[in-house]
Design a protein around this motif. Sequence first.
Motif, PDB file in Angstrom:
ATOM      1  N   VAL A 143      43.853  47.605  39.978  1.00  0.00           N
ATOM      2  CA  VAL A 143      43.679  46.153  40.111  1.00  0.00           C
ATOM      3  C   VAL A 143      45.045  45.479  40.045  1.00  0.00           C
ATOM      4  CG1 VAL A 143      42.667  44.083  39.101  1.00  0.00           C
ATOM      5  CG2 VAL A 143      41.376  46.235  39.120  1.00  0.00           C
ATOM      6  N   GLY A 144      45.384  44.764  41.107  1.00  0.00           N
ATOM      7  CA  GLY A 144      46.604  43.969  41.107  1.00  0.00           C
ATOM      8  C   GLY A 144      46.373  42.601  40.493  1.00  0.00           C
ATOM      9  N   GLN A 145      45.342  41.911  40.989  1.00  0.00           N
ATOM     10  CA  GLN A 145      44.922  40.617  40.446  1.00  0.00           C
ATOM     11  C   GLN A 145      43.417  40.524  40.594  1.00  0.00           C
ATOM     12  OE1 GLN A 145      47.178  37.054  41.561  1.00  0.00           O
ATOM     13  NE2 GLN A 145      48.738  38.368  42.498  1.00  0.00           N
ATOM     14  N   SER A 146      42.787  39.755  39.705  1.00  0.00           N
ATOM     15  CA  SER A 146      41.335  39.607  39.781  1.00  0.00           C
ATOM     16  C   SER A 146      40.906  38.365  39.029  1.00  0.00           C
ATOM     17  CB  SER A 146      40.623  40.840  39.200  1.00  0.00           C
ATOM     18  OG  SER A 146      40.868  40.930  37.807  1.00  0.00           O
ATOM     19  N   ARG A 147      39.697  37.919  39.348  1.00  0.00           N
ATOM     20  CA  ARG A 147      39.066  36.832  38.605  1.00  0.00           C
ATOM     21  C   ARG A 147      37.560  37.017  38.691  1.00  0.00           C
ATOM     22  NH1 ARG A 147      40.692  31.092  40.455  1.00  0.00           N
ATOM     23  NH2 ARG A 147      39.325  31.563  42.224  1.00  0.00           N
ATOM     24  N   GLY A 148      36.900  36.824  37.561  1.00  0.00           N
ATOM     25  CA  GLY A 148      35.456  36.978  37.529  1.00  0.00           C
ATOM     26  C   GLY A 148      35.049  38.423  37.333  1.00  0.00           C
ATOM     27  N   GLU A 149      33.745  38.603  37.190  1.00  0.00           N
ATOM     28  CA  GLU A 149      33.185  39.930  36.968  1.00  0.00           C
ATOM     29  C   GLU A 149      32.240  40.335  38.081  1.00  0.00           C
ATOM     30  OE1 GLU A 149      31.363  39.821  33.158  1.00  0.00           O
ATOM     31  OE2 GLU A 149      33.260  39.540  32.067  1.00  0.00           O
ATOM     32  N   GLY A 150      32.321  39.646  39.206  1.00  0.00           N
ATOM     33  CA  GLY A 150      31.407  39.952  40.316  1.00  0.00           C
ATOM     34  C   GLY A 150      31.810  41.161  41.120  1.00  0.00           C
ATOM     35  N   LEU A 151      33.056  41.655  40.910  1.00  0.00           N
ATOM     36  CA  LEU A 151      33.548  42.820  41.635  1.00  0.00           C
ATOM     37  C   LEU A 151      34.141  43.804  40.630  1.00  0.00           C
ATOM     38  CD1 LEU A 151      35.358  40.891  44.503  1.00  0.00           C
ATOM     39  CD2 LEU A 151      33.189  42.111  44.713  1.00  0.00           C
ATOM     40  N   GLN A 152      33.749  45.067  40.737  1.00  0.00           N
ATOM     41  CA  GLN A 152      34.216  46.091  39.807  1.00  0.00           C
ATOM     42  C   GLN A 152      34.840  47.245  40.587  1.00  0.00           C
ATOM     43  OE1 GLN A 152      34.171  45.621  36.499  1.00  0.00           O
ATOM     44  NE2 GLN A 152      33.140  43.645  36.783  1.00  0.00           N
ATOM     45  N   LEU A 153      35.976  47.741  40.069  1.00  0.00           N
ATOM     46  CA  LEU A 153      36.691  48.854  40.711  1.00  0.00           C
ATOM     47  C   LEU A 153      36.453  50.141  39.939  1.00  0.00           C
ATOM     48  CD1 LEU A 153      38.809  50.011  42.725  1.00  0.00           C
ATOM     49  CD2 LEU A 153      40.557  49.350  41.037  1.00  0.00           C
ATOM     50  N   SER A 154      36.220  51.219  40.696  1.00  0.00           N
ATOM     51  CA  SER A 154      36.107  52.547  40.101  1.00  0.00           C
ATOM     52  C   SER A 154      36.832  53.526  41.024  1.00  0.00           C
ATOM     53  CB  SER A 154      34.637  52.953  39.937  1.00  0.00           C
ATOM     54  OG  SER A 154      34.538  54.271  39.439  1.00  0.00           O
ATOM     55  N   ALA A 155      38.091  53.801  40.695  1.00  0.00           N
ATOM     56  CA  ALA A 155      38.922  54.750  41.458  1.00  0.00           C
ATOM     57  C   ALA A 155      39.067  54.319  42.916  1.00  0.00           C
ATOM     58  CB  ALA A 155      38.365  56.161  41.340  1.00  0.00           C
ATOM     59  N   ASP A 156      38.258  54.899  43.815  1.00  0.00           N
ATOM     60  CA  ASP A 156      38.407  54.615  45.245  1.00  0.00           C
ATOM     61  C   ASP A 156      37.312  53.714  45.812  1.00  0.00           C
ATOM     62  OD1 ASP A 156      36.309  56.350  45.051  1.00  0.00           O
ATOM     63  OD2 ASP A 156      37.115  57.877  46.411  1.00  0.00           O
ATOM     64  N   THR A 157      36.436  53.197  44.954  1.00  0.00           N
ATOM     65  CA  THR A 157      35.344  52.358  45.447  1.00  0.00           C
ATOM     66  C   THR A 157      35.293  51.026  44.680  1.00  0.00           C
ATOM     67  OG1 THR A 157      33.753  53.358  43.925  1.00  0.00           O
ATOM     68  CG2 THR A 157      33.923  54.323  46.134  1.00  0.00           C
ATOM     69  N   VAL A 158      34.853  49.999  45.383  1.00  0.00           N
ATOM     70  CA  VAL A 158      34.635  48.672  44.796  1.00  0.00           C
ATOM     71  C   VAL A 158      33.135  48.410  44.802  1.00  0.00           C
ATOM     72  CG1 VAL A 158      35.037  46.200  45.024  1.00  0.00           C
ATOM     73  CG2 VAL A 158      36.861  47.807  45.591  1.00  0.00           C
ATOM     74  N   THR A 159      32.593  48.073  43.643  1.00  0.00           N
ATOM     75  CA  THR A 159      31.163  47.785  43.528  1.00  0.00           C
ATOM     76  C   THR A 159      30.955  46.283  43.434  1.00  0.00           C
ATOM     77  OG1 THR A 159      30.786  49.884  42.376  1.00  0.00           O
ATOM     78  CG2 THR A 159      29.082  48.191  42.176  1.00  0.00           C
ATOM     79  N   VAL A 160      30.032  45.785  44.237  1.00  0.00           N
ATOM     80  CA  VAL A 160      29.719  44.363  44.264  1.00  0.00           C
ATOM     81  C   VAL A 160      28.609  44.093  43.253  1.00  0.00           C
ATOM     82  CG1 VAL A 160      28.930  42.430  45.685  1.00  0.00           C
ATOM     83  CG2 VAL A 160      30.383  44.215  46.686  1.00  0.00           C
TER      84      VAL A 160
END
Length: 253
Positions: A143-160
């Motif tokens: 994660v470089g920058q983020s805001r909110g909890e609507g998007l989650q990163l796990s290694a190579d995938t982004v979960t909405v």
Amino acid sequence: MNNHNIPASVWKVKVEVLKRFLVYTVACTCVGVMYIQWTYIWMLRSEMAEITRRFRPLDTAVKEGGICCDSAVCYGATSCYKVSCYHRFPERRSHAEGRDKRDVSKQRKQSKRREKQHTFLHLVPVSSQSYNDHDTTVLSWAVGQSRGEGLQLSADTVTVETEGTYFIYSQVLYKDTTWVMGHVITKSHKGAETKLMKCLKSMPSNVSQPLNTCYTAGIYFLESGSTLQLSVPRKSAELILTAHATFMGLFNM
């Protein structure tokens, strides 16, 4: 007739007449001035009475729910005087100031609400993993920058986590000798895969170190629970994994 021959008694009479004439003249002048002043005072009283008669209903109008505004003072349903009444009713001014403060507070709350709604996630590369069986290279992110909890990163995938319409963007810098390079962003949802975006770029030839970037972006509706993955359809692809050259992100619109 020679004035030296006029008797003294006649002179006394003339002087007396002149005195009386002067007194009469002064008296008439004073009376005239007083009359003018009285007339002016009477006109002022008449104007004050008219103003009082016209604006006396204001007190009653305020008690009965009259409307007071900058451009007019209105009372009742039909009558309205084109004057301001804030100087006459300080409580109205206080009410207006309070209303302005409430409006500013409401705008701030709406702005904060919009900030909460505008979830975003910007990713920078960490590493790449080659899969020979599928002839692909998959990028892992941080994660470089983020805001909110609507998007989650796990290694190579982004979960909405929060469904909605999202703007998705990505760029990859290639240094591969293959004549064409590119990448794909794939969405997975309930077992179904959809290729949302593809980016292809011809690599320069006749150079010792070919370099080229490929950027793509688009707007898509993403369901809650869907995942995104960026992959290069080439095994062991040569990529430059620096934050300013290779990146991916999305934000809610």
